[in-house]
Motif scaffolding. Structure first.
Motif, PDB file in Angstrom:
ATOM      1  N   ARG A 130      -8.507  16.039  23.853  1.00  0.00           N
ATOM      2  CA  ARG A 130      -8.046  16.545  22.401  1.00  0.00           C
ATOM      3  C   ARG A 130      -7.514  15.306  21.618  1.00  0.00           C
ATOM      4  O   ARG A 130      -7.077  15.650  20.644  1.00  0.00           O
ATOM      5  N   GLY A 131      -8.010  14.291  22.002  1.00  0.00           N
ATOM      6  CA  GLY A 131      -7.597  13.205  20.945  1.00  0.00           C
ATOM      7  C   GLY A 131      -6.978  11.958  21.647  1.00  0.00           C
ATOM      8  O   GLY A 131      -6.231  12.010  23.029  1.00  0.00           O
ATOM      9  N   ASP A 132      -7.056  10.737  20.982  1.00  0.00           N
ATOM     10  CA  ASP A 132      -6.149   9.417  21.366  1.00  0.00           C
ATOM     11  C   ASP A 132      -4.830   9.721  21.114  1.00  0.00           C
ATOM     12  O   ASP A 132      -4.491   9.258  19.879  1.00  0.00           O
ATOM     13  N   VAL A 133      -3.933  10.019  22.024  1.00  0.00           N
ATOM     14  CA  VAL A 133      -2.518  10.058  21.760  1.00  0.00           C
ATOM     15  C   VAL A 133      -1.570   9.375  22.787  1.00  0.00           C
ATOM     16  O   VAL A 133      -2.003   8.988  23.868  1.00  0.00           O
ATOM     17  N   PRO A 134      -0.312   9.063  22.337  1.00  0.00           N
ATOM     18  CA  PRO A 134       0.312   8.314  23.384  1.00  0.00           C
ATOM     19  C   PRO A 134       0.483   8.803  24.922  1.00  0.00           C
ATOM     20  O   PRO A 134       1.215   8.314  25.790  1.00  0.00           O
ATOM     21  N   VAL A 175      -5.601   1.847  11.743  1.00  0.00           N
ATOM     22  CA  VAL A 175      -5.746   0.831  12.855  1.00  0.00           C
ATOM     23  C   VAL A 175      -7.046   1.000  13.628  1.00  0.00           C
ATOM     24  O   VAL A 175      -7.983   1.740  13.063  1.00  0.00           O
ATOM     25  N   THR A 176      -7.118   0.201  14.510  1.00  0.00           N
ATOM     26  CA  THR A 176      -8.318  -0.080  15.197  1.00  0.00           C
ATOM     27  C   THR A 176      -8.348  -0.579  16.654  1.00  0.00           C
ATOM     28  O   THR A 176      -7.123  -0.734  16.977  1.00  0.00           O
ATOM     29  N   THR A 177      -9.104  -0.765  17.559  1.00  0.00           N
ATOM     30  CA  THR A 177      -9.287  -1.549  18.729  1.00  0.00           C
ATOM     31  C   THR A 177     -10.579  -2.113  18.842  1.00  0.00           C
ATOM     32  O   THR A 177     -11.695  -1.619  18.024  1.00  0.00           O
ATOM     33  N   VAL A 178     -10.943  -2.706  19.950  1.00  0.00           N
ATOM     34  CA  VAL A 178     -12.151  -3.267  20.051  1.00  0.00           C
ATOM     35  C   VAL A 178     -12.543  -3.111  21.771  1.00  0.00           C
ATOM     36  O   VAL A 178     -11.642  -3.405  22.554  1.00  0.00           O
ATOM     37  N   HIS A 179     -13.349  -2.336  21.858  1.00  0.00           N
ATOM     38  CA  HIS A 179     -14.154  -2.036  23.229  1.00  0.00           C
ATOM     39  C   HIS A 179     -15.220  -3.075  23.628  1.00  0.00           C
ATOM     40  O   HIS A 179     -16.301  -2.924  22.626  1.00  0.00           O
ATOM     41  N   TRP A 180     -15.375  -3.605  24.774  1.00  0.00           N
ATOM     42  CA  TRP A 180     -16.571  -4.438  24.868  1.00  0.00           C
ATOM     43  C   TRP A 180     -17.682  -3.661  25.961  1.00  0.00           C
ATOM     44  O   TRP A 180     -17.248  -3.774  27.173  1.00  0.00           O
ATOM     45  N   HIS A 181     -18.502  -3.131  25.374  1.00  0.00           N
ATOM     46  CA  HIS A 181     -19.132  -1.894  26.126  1.00  0.00           C
ATOM     47  C   HIS A 181     -20.024  -2.454  27.241  1.00  0.00           C
ATOM     48  O   HIS A 181     -20.944  -3.790  26.877  1.00  0.00           O
ATOM     49  N   ASP A 229      -9.831  -3.560  28.074  1.00  0.00           N
ATOM     50  CA  ASP A 229     -11.053  -2.757  27.789  1.00  0.00           C
ATOM     51  C   ASP A 229     -10.732  -2.019  26.401  1.00  0.00           C
ATOM     52  O   ASP A 229     -11.823  -1.594  25.951  1.00  0.00           O
ATOM     53  N   GLY A 230      -9.763  -2.017  25.637  1.00  0.00           N
ATOM     54  CA  GLY A 230      -9.682  -1.583  24.215  1.00  0.00           C
ATOM     55  C   GLY A 230      -9.751  -0.175  23.885  1.00  0.00           C
ATOM     56  O   GLY A 230     -10.257   0.302  22.891  1.00  0.00           O
ATOM     57  N   VAL A 231      -9.199   0.863  24.829  1.00  0.00           N
ATOM     58  CA  VAL A 231      -9.094   2.233  24.454  1.00  0.00           C
ATOM     59  C   VAL A 231      -7.365   2.462  24.102  1.00  0.00           C
ATOM     60  O   VAL A 231      -6.744   2.153  24.827  1.00  0.00           O
ATOM     61  N   PRO A 232      -7.470   3.143  22.932  1.00  0.00           N
ATOM     62  CA  PRO A 232      -6.164   3.341  22.406  1.00  0.00           C
ATOM     63  C   PRO A 232      -5.233   4.208  23.476  1.00  0.00           C
ATOM     64  O   PRO A 232      -5.680   5.275  23.672  1.00  0.00           O
ATOM     65  N   TYR A 233      -4.029   3.761  23.733  1.00  0.00           N
ATOM     66  CA  TYR A 233      -3.003   4.387  24.515  1.00  0.00           C
ATOM     67  C   TYR A 233      -3.316   4.478  25.972  1.00  0.00           C
ATOM     68  O   TYR A 233      -2.544   4.431  26.769  1.00  0.00           O
ATOM     69  N   LEU A 234      -4.866   4.422  26.427  1.00  0.00           N
ATOM     70  CA  LEU A 234      -5.201   4.362  27.685  1.00  0.00           C
ATOM     71  C   LEU A 234      -4.936   3.246  28.399  1.00  0.00           C
ATOM     72  O   LEU A 234      -4.624   2.705  29.480  1.00  0.00           O
ATOM     73  N   THR A 235      -5.289   1.920  27.503  1.00  0.00           N
ATOM     74  CA  THR A 235      -5.309   0.476  27.943  1.00  0.00           C
ATOM     75  C   THR A 235      -4.369  -0.290  26.917  1.00  0.00           C
ATOM     76  O   THR A 235      -4.038  -1.495  27.314  1.00  0.00           O
TER      77      THR A 235
END
Length: 465
Positions: A365-369, A85-91, A100-106
């Motif tokens: 602690r990590g990118d989690v749901p 898996v991946t996402t894209v963040h636009w820094h 914004d491309g942050v897994p689970y947060l956005t």
């Protein structure tokens, strides 16, 4: 009614395959302005020794430069052709939270074979960049970092505009990847690369019209390297170079182009007058521990155009709200070691297996749901001062998503009143910045040495609508 992050993100497979967040969907009938294909490739960086298992947002080389115009809508289709898996963040872009491309947060991670559409309008002009925010170290270290340019509505008058994607790769002499990090370095300053590149090339040479005016856009997309940069040479032949913007924000007055420090995530715009004499060279070099090494060269060709830096129009300031310091609430953040206890959680976005770092004694602690609680909550439209204390003996580039902040003061140095989204904190420094919380949502807040981010040095701030 706003659903909780847990309620949304725990929707399971049905969520992951459906356009549950606005703008994230399979490819639509209308064509996007740009397309990025995340995949693996073999590419030659060490001469005669192709490197296998590189990653890019292009099939045949480095990630493309994306160009858009300030205040104009833009769409980008991202297709994941990886086996992860991946996402894209636009820094650096102050865009809507769901883009914004942050897994689970956005957003949910983009699964293999899926295409997701990002849609936004950039309020600010300048030099930015893009990268994954899932399996971040692996994907960035293998090549998935690209430059993004938001052009001003009015042309400032340059003859050429050259983006420079500056980053190292950890490669052996045979071109194969070395270990992308070591735990020892992750617990210290980070694991730096062995081969310096600009646009995936070693010491490239750009031929430029003599006497012309060129905008150099330096973007440090590296995972760990902090260094001092110089642009010099050709002065006897009429060359001049001045810093005109940092981290996408124009400077009130131009600065010398020698001896400026850039950390991962930071950018610098330089106005260069190319030497008049054909064959004269200006060099971009990088210093580390007192040793300088060339990164790229700019060589004059042809008859001189005879231009002058004074002909350029000043870059207009970006429309960033000025914080009200008299009414600003102070939020404190302590950057330091992990106090011990639980390690990282298993995550589809990968883990390095350690938690060395923390913010306010709370390691990410990590990118989690079901993300942890926010480090702080802010009210929309209010002014805040972020007081950050670095208790470690290491430097840390601190990046806040979705906002631009103003440098205020430090216990170690005099700070210019610059606007930025990524500030390099020195060891043991206490530093204050100010902002207006004018972009609602949950915004990642972390160190941009990626090993630090992936071993606990991360969290998020919530701006309540």
């Amino acid at each position: 009614m706003r659903l909780s992050r847990r309620a949304v993100m725990m929707g399971g497979a049905a969520f992951l395959g459906a356009p549950a967040l606005a703008g994230f969907a399979t490819r639509r009938a209308l064509a996007a302005d740009a397309s990025l294909d995340a995949g693996r490739l073999s590419h030659e960086i060490v001469a005669g020794k192709p490197t296998a298992d590189m990653m890019s947002f292009a099939a045949d080389g480095p990630p493309p430069v994306l160009r858009m115009t300030q205040h104009q809508p833009y769409t980008i289709d991202v297709t994941n052709r990886l086996d992860e898996v991946t996402t894209v963040h636009w820094h650096g872009l102050r865009i809507a939270n769901e883009m914004d491309g942050v897994p689970y947060l956005t957003q949910a991670p983009i699964e293999g074979g899926e295409t997701c559409r990002y849609r936004y309008t950039a309020p600010d002009a300048g030099t930015f960049w893009y990268h994954p925010h899932c399996n971040t170290l692996e994907q960035m270290a293998r090549g998935m970092t690209g430059v993004l340019i938001v052009e001003e509505a009015e042309d400032p008058g340059f003859d050429r505009d050259i983006p420079l994607n500056i980053r190292d790769f950890r490669l052996g002499e045979n071109g194969t990847f070395l270990s992308l990090y070591t735990p020892r370095n992750a617990a210290r300053g980070g694991t730096t690369g062995t081969v310096a590149t600009v646009d995936w090339r070693r010491e490239p040479v750009h031929d430029l019209p003599a006497g012309s005016l060129v905008r150099l856009r330096l973007a440090v997309t590296d995972t760990a390297r902090i260094a001092t940069y110089d642009i010099d040479g050709g002065e006897a032949d009429g060359a001049e170079a001045r810093l005109i913007a940092l981290d996408a924000n124009p400077l009130a007055g131009a600065l010398p182009s020698k001896g400026f420090v850039l950390a991962p995530g930071q950018r610098a715009d330089v106005a260069l007058r190319v030497p008049d004499r054909e064959g004269a060279v200006v060099t971009l070099s990088r210093r580390r521990f007192g040793e300088a090494a060339p990164l790229a060269r700019f060589r004059a060709v042809g008859a001189s155009a005879g231009r002058d830096l004074a002909e350029l129009q000043p870059l207009p300031p970006n429309p960033v709200a000025e914080p009200d310091l008299d009414k600003a609430e102070v939020l404190d953040f302590l950057f330091g070691w992990t106090p011990g206890g639980d390690g990282p959680l298993p995550s589809i976005c990968g883990t390095l297996g350690y938690t060395f770092w923390s913010i306010n004694r709370k390691p990410w602690r990590g990118d989690v749901p079901d993300p942890a609680a926010p480090l702080a909550e802010m009210r929309l439209g209010r002014s805040y001062i972020l007081r950050m204390k670095n208790e470690t003996p290491n430097s840390h580039p601190i990046h806040l998503h979705g906002h631009t902040f103003k440098l205020l003061r430090s216990n170690q140095r005099k700070l210019p009143p610059w606007w930025t989204d990524t500030v390099l904190m020195q060891p043991q420094e206490v530093l204050e910045v100010a902002l207006v919380a004018d972009n609602p949502g949950d915004w990642a807040f972390h160190c941009h040495v990626i090993e630090h981010q992936k071993t606990g040095f991360s969290g998020y701030l919530r701006v309540n609508a």
